[in-house]
Design an enzyme around this catalytic site. Structure first.
Site, PDB file in Angstrom:
ATOM      1  N   LYS A  12       0.784  -1.407  -0.143  1.00  0.00           N
ATOM      2  CA  LYS A  12      -0.156  -0.132   0.117  1.00  0.00           C
ATOM      3  C   LYS A  12       0.709   1.358  -0.011  1.00  0.00           C
ATOM      4  CE  LYS A  12      -3.974  -2.022   2.193  1.00  0.00           C
ATOM      5  NZ  LYS A  12      -5.064  -1.919   3.290  1.00  0.00           N
ATOM      6  N   TYR A  52     -12.392  -2.677  -4.138  1.00  0.00           N
ATOM      7  CA  TYR A  52     -12.796  -2.621  -2.673  1.00  0.00           C
ATOM      8  C   TYR A  52     -14.266  -2.454  -2.563  1.00  0.00           C
ATOM      9  CZ  TYR A  52      -8.287  -1.924  -0.303  1.00  0.00           C
ATOM     10  OH  TYR A  52      -6.982  -2.356   0.371  1.00  0.00           O
ATOM     11  N   ARG A  88      -2.087 -14.278   4.235  1.00  0.00           N
ATOM     12  CA  ARG A  88      -2.793 -13.418   5.349  1.00  0.00           C
ATOM     13  C   ARG A  88      -2.288 -13.453   6.736  1.00  0.00           C
ATOM     14  NH1 ARG A  88      -7.370 -10.367   4.061  1.00  0.00           N
ATOM     15  NH2 ARG A  88      -8.260 -10.512   6.075  1.00  0.00           N
ATOM     16  N   THR A  94      -5.763  -6.603  10.661  1.00  0.00           N
ATOM     17  CA  THR A  94      -6.008  -5.395  10.155  1.00  0.00           C
ATOM     18  C   THR A  94      -5.116  -4.301  10.768  1.00  0.00           C
ATOM     19  OG1 THR A  94      -7.957  -6.537   9.023  1.00  0.00           O
ATOM     20  CG2 THR A  94      -7.712  -3.963   9.035  1.00  0.00           C
ATOM     21  N   ARG A 105       2.242  -6.424   9.144  1.00  0.00           N
ATOM     22  CA  ARG A 105       1.463  -5.410   9.694  1.00  0.00           C
ATOM     23  C   ARG A 105       2.214  -4.616  11.073  1.00  0.00           C
ATOM     24  NH1 ARG A 105      -4.491  -7.013   7.260  1.00  0.00           N
ATOM     25  NH2 ARG A 105      -4.576  -5.545   5.658  1.00  0.00           N
ATOM     26  N   ASN A 115      -2.079   0.371   6.664  1.00  0.00           N
ATOM     27  CA  ASN A 115      -1.621  -0.945   7.205  1.00  0.00           C
ATOM     28  C   ASN A 115      -0.839  -1.585   6.155  1.00  0.00           C
ATOM     29  OD1 ASN A 115      -3.737  -1.628   5.652  1.00  0.00           O
ATOM     30  ND2 ASN A 115      -4.940  -2.642   7.215  1.00  0.00           N
ATOM     31  N   HIS A 118      -2.307  -5.364   1.294  1.00  0.00           N
ATOM     32  CA  HIS A 118      -3.123  -6.004   1.370  1.00  0.00           C
ATOM     33  C   HIS A 118      -3.149  -7.384   0.918  1.00  0.00           C
ATOM     34  CE1 HIS A 118      -7.313  -7.030  -0.475  1.00  0.00           C
ATOM     35  NE2 HIS A 118      -6.791  -7.557  -1.409  1.00  0.00           N
ATOM     36  N   GLU A 129      -9.617 -10.559  -7.857  1.00  0.00           N
ATOM     37  CA  GLU A 129      -8.587  -9.461  -7.494  1.00  0.00           C
ATOM     38  C   GLU A 129      -7.389  -9.566  -8.508  1.00  0.00           C
ATOM     39  OE1 GLU A 129      -7.871  -9.570  -3.461  1.00  0.00           O
ATOM     40  OE2 GLU A 129      -9.845  -8.909  -2.689  1.00  0.00           O
TER      41      GLU A 129
END
Ligand code: CDP
Ligand code: MG
Length: 148
Positions: A12, A52, A88, A94, A105, A115, A118, A129
């Protein structure tokens, strides 16, 4: 491989701007994930609204789009055994306050919105995606040559 998966990862704007991209990619590579597609791009509002879509109308949505369009991002497709869940886990929760020690993170995110990364959360979302950011010719999974 019993469950070879691909997942979409975004580095990000916060992490990209702070020059954390290399450290983040290193974490995925150390876990054995293969990069099968990668590009640098700047999201616009339309792309953010597609990626999103499920968040449209939520109280944080406008801020999220503002943040995601604020600076370049790196989009990549990672491939590996159980990649969707394992990536993940590497990313962490998150909100970095709740994220486990050693997760991306925890290490690199500054808040629950800014954060750092993704990653897709299900096989359906991974498929959706990945194809927002890449076409088939840009995904080099079949062409991957492990280093001799
Ligand atoms: O990214 P992840 O799947 O962990 O979380 P999400 O609940 O699907 O939310 C997507 C993204 O929206 C988060 O990563 C945050 O950047 C942002 N968000 C936020 O800014 N404030 C919230 N209350 C929830 C999410
Ligand atoms: Mg999500």
């Amino acid at each position: 491989m019993a469950n070879l998966e691909k997942t979409l990862v975004l580095i990000k704007p916060d992490a990209f701007s702070k020059h954390y991209s290399g450290d983040i990619i290193k974490i995925y590579e150390k876990e054995g994930f293969r990069i099968v597609a990668m590009k640098l791009l700047k999201m616009d509002e339309r792309l953010a609204s597609i990626h999103y879509a499920e968040h449209i109308g939520r109280p944080y949505y406008e801020d999220l789009v503002g943040f995601m369009t604020s600076a370049p991002i790196i989009a990549m497709v990672l491939e590996g055994e159980d990649a969707i869940a394992r990536v993940r886990t590497l990313n962490g929760k998150t909100n970095p306050v709740e994220a486990a020690e050693g997760t991306i993170r925890k290490l690199y995110a500054s808040s629950g919105s800014r954060n750092a990364v993704h990653a897709s959360d299900s096989p359906e979302n991974a498929e959706r995606e990945i194809h927002i950011f890449f076409n088939e010719t840009e995904i080099l999974d079949g062409k991957y040559q492990p280093k001799a």
